[in-house]
Scaffold this active site. Sequence first.
Site, PDB file in Angstrom:
ATOM      1  N   ARG A   1     -87.643  65.332  70.762  1.00  0.00           N
ATOM      2  CA  ARG A   1     -88.077  63.978  71.145  1.00  0.00           C
ATOM      3  C   ARG A   1     -87.602  63.794  72.759  1.00  0.00           C
ATOM      4  O   ARG A   1     -88.434  63.410  73.722  1.00  0.00           O
ATOM      5  CB  ARG A   1     -87.677  62.765  70.576  1.00  0.00           C
ATOM      6  CG  ARG A   1     -88.351  62.855  69.386  1.00  0.00           C
ATOM      7  CD  ARG A   1     -87.744  61.356  68.382  1.00  0.00           C
ATOM      8  NE  ARG A   1     -88.456  60.147  69.060  1.00  0.00           N
ATOM      9  CZ  ARG A   1     -87.710  58.926  68.893  1.00  0.00           C
ATOM     10  NH1 ARG A   1     -87.131  58.639  67.814  1.00  0.00           N
ATOM     11  NH2 ARG A   1     -88.155  57.984  69.516  1.00  0.00           N
TER      12      ARG A   1
ATOM     13  N   CYS B   1     -80.661  55.795  72.216  1.00  0.00           N
ATOM     14  CA  CYS B   1     -81.577  56.859  71.330  1.00  0.00           C
ATOM     15  C   CYS B   1     -82.889  56.133  71.605  1.00  0.00           C
ATOM     16  O   CYS B   1     -83.264  55.955  72.511  1.00  0.00           O
ATOM     17  CB  CYS B   1     -80.796  56.638  70.144  1.00  0.00           C
ATOM     18  SG  CYS B   1     -80.663  54.859  69.502  1.00  0.00           S
TER      19      CYS B   1
END
Length: 283
Positions: free
Chosen positions: A180, A238
């Site tokens: 990611r 995050c």
Amino acid sequence: MSTSRVTTTVAELHDALASENPPLVLDVRWALGDPYGRDHYADAHIPGAVYVDLDTELAGPPSPEGGRHPLPELAELQAAARSWGLGQDQPIVVYDDLGNTAAARAWWLLRYAGVTDVTLLDGALGAWRAAGLTLESGLPADPEPGDVVLHAGGLPLTDIDGAAELARDGLLLDARAGERYRGEVEPVDLRAGHIPGAVSAPTGENLAADGTFLLPELLRKRFEDRGAADASRIGVYCGSGVTAAHQIAALALAGFDATLFAGSWSAWSADPTRPAATGPAPA
């Protein structure tokens, strides 16, 4: 932040539950894409543990500016904490069934709200099971309401502009999985990639194979290798501000203080004026 009180071992919790001043145990069963946390809790949980719903009790309503899991209003968090039975100055131990990557949100949020004696059960529910200790099932009656009073500001917090500044002038760690960060996949947010200047440090690498935190000296080397020793300030983000809290706990065990960008990538990627970087390099 004291490294000695970030975690509690299974043996310590077992003994504490039999003491005259037992801790409040919170079960924060949550995982991305799994809406059945309460059912998992009902199947098996540590005796006396209270279920906490991360989406509704540890987060406010999602928004483009706040991200998928913005921090709840303090009054709402206090009402939730009292509904869990939390009393003033009562110790708390939190856990999940995912290496504490969800439970860390409760740990961070309660510390932010001024609760000093809150720890993560090292190894989470898996460690309790591995020790062969008793589990309960079913949904217990609601606990007697507590009287805790919360105050914001116990841990540092930054906004989207502060995160951009940390990426330029300090150390901003991206706690998401490497694919990611690199922008190879993006399963939930609007754009792929990472905040330019942020350094990849996947949360899962904080843990040993048994789900406990790595030893503090190993954690310290992990973060020093990413520039923590030379950084004037450290920040963490995050996807939506949940697993970043786990990274802050690991940094605390390693002896580093860090600030949370709660909106995280879900807020950054929703702002079309904010650039996104891809690939393995920070820039």
